[in-house]
Design an enzyme around this catalytic site. Sequence first.
Site, PDB file in Angstrom:
ATOM      1  N   GLU A 118      -2.539  -1.737  -3.385  1.00  0.00           N
ATOM      2  CA  GLU A 118      -3.737  -1.043  -2.924  1.00  0.00           C
ATOM      3  C   GLU A 118      -3.411   0.415  -2.639  1.00  0.00           C
ATOM      4  O   GLU A 118      -2.260   0.763  -2.333  1.00  0.00           O
ATOM      5  CB  GLU A 118      -4.325  -1.723  -1.680  1.00  0.00           C
ATOM      6  N   HIS A 126      -8.545  -6.374   6.706  1.00  0.00           N
ATOM      7  CA  HIS A 126      -8.385  -5.408   7.806  1.00  0.00           C
ATOM      8  C   HIS A 126      -8.689  -6.067   9.129  1.00  0.00           C
ATOM      9  O   HIS A 126      -9.798  -6.532   9.357  1.00  0.00           O
ATOM     10  CB  HIS A 126      -9.239  -4.145   7.649  1.00  0.00           C
ATOM     11  N   HIS A 154       0.872  -1.181   0.000  1.00  0.00           N
ATOM     12  CA  HIS A 154       0.000   0.000   0.000  1.00  0.00           C
ATOM     13  C   HIS A 154       0.908   1.229   0.000  1.00  0.00           C
ATOM     14  O   HIS A 154       1.202   1.790   1.054  1.00  0.00           O
ATOM     15  CB  HIS A 154      -0.878  -0.037   1.260  1.00  0.00           C
TER      16      HIS A 154
HETATM   17  N1  PXP Z   1      -6.951  -4.217   3.080  1.00  0.00           N
HETATM   18  C1  PXP Z   1      -6.794  -2.882   2.981  1.00  0.00           C
HETATM   19  C2  PXP Z   1      -7.536  -2.166   1.915  1.00  0.00           C
HETATM   20  C3  PXP Z   1      -5.911  -2.193   3.829  1.00  0.00           C
HETATM   21  O1  PXP Z   1      -5.754  -0.866   3.708  1.00  0.00           O
HETATM   22  C4  PXP Z   1      -5.193  -2.907   4.807  1.00  0.00           C
HETATM   23  C5  PXP Z   1      -4.235  -2.196   5.698  1.00  0.00           C
HETATM   24  O2  PXP Z   1      -3.200  -1.648   4.947  1.00  0.00           O
HETATM   25  C6  PXP Z   1      -5.396  -4.305   4.884  1.00  0.00           C
HETATM   26  C7  PXP Z   1      -6.294  -4.920   4.021  1.00  0.00           C
HETATM   27  C8  PXP Z   1      -4.689  -5.145   5.882  1.00  0.00           C
HETATM   28  O3  PXP Z   1      -5.113  -4.820   7.185  1.00  0.00           O
HETATM   29  P1  PXP Z   1      -4.308  -5.356   8.426  1.00  0.00           P
HETATM   30  O4  PXP Z   1      -2.948  -4.725   8.386  1.00  0.00           O
HETATM   31  O5  PXP Z   1      -5.131  -4.918   9.607  1.00  0.00           O
HETATM   32  O6  PXP Z   1      -4.237  -6.851   8.288  1.00  0.00           O
END
Ligand code: PXP
Length: 237
Positions: free
Chosen positions: A70, A190, A43
């Site tokens: 992302e 997430h 990201h």
């Molecule tokens: N999906 C998206 C769109 C995210 O922004 C994030 C965090 O960067 C994640 C998944 C992964 O989340 P986590 O780090 O809480 O596993």
Amino acid sequence: MTKLSVNINKVATLRNARGGNVPDVLKVAQDCERFGADGITVHPRPDERHIRKSDVYALRPLLRTEFNIEGYPSREFIDLVLKVKPHQVTLVPDSPTQLTSNAGWDTKENQAFLAEVLDAFKQAGIRTSVFVSTDAEMIEYAAKAGADRVELYTEPYATAYPKNPEEAVAPFVEAAKVTRRLGLGLNAGHDLSLENLNFFHKNIPWLDEVSIGHALICDALYLGLQRTIQEYKNCLL
Ligand code: PXP
């Protein structure tokens, strides 16, 4: 099969804390693949506080599994993704200064914008995914805008899970059914963890992919990266 995409942003955060190249983000990504990850997620943010643009370019030829980028579709982000051509791009509505993504898109309000951006990625042969809440209307408008997949924002599930797992997952099962009826692929991410992932998967076995960063990297401090990845994979069996 539900794929496990490991988000390696936290590894870059650790590296950046000291300014050198330890830990080596590229090596960690390749090791994640070796240990069984089905994909790598990054990201990149405009301030490069974790993953840098140069990491994204360097990762592309090294990765053997699915590469997912992302981020918020700024002009800079769109150009980067079109140059790198990952397998998948996931559009997230976060502002540049945000700590982490904390909501899905309002796909109705942003339908025209999303349609234009998604079309540019599609023409480049990149699969598209749009980050959304469980609201059926948001999923429907993601489909109308031309998304291949949606990624369900699972923080509300993770927060509610310890108190009542069945209640926590119910809106996600409904959203997953809407997604399937619309013919879209389904990702989730997430705050998924070793505690809550298996229950989520058991209730929505047709998930295409989960994207996990924070909890997985924290677990690796105790269990080691290889065992951690295997344990997350076991939650998806
Ligand atoms: N999906 C998206 C769109 C995210 O922004 C994030 C965090 O960067 C994640 C998944 C992964 O989340 P986590 O780090 O809480 O596993």
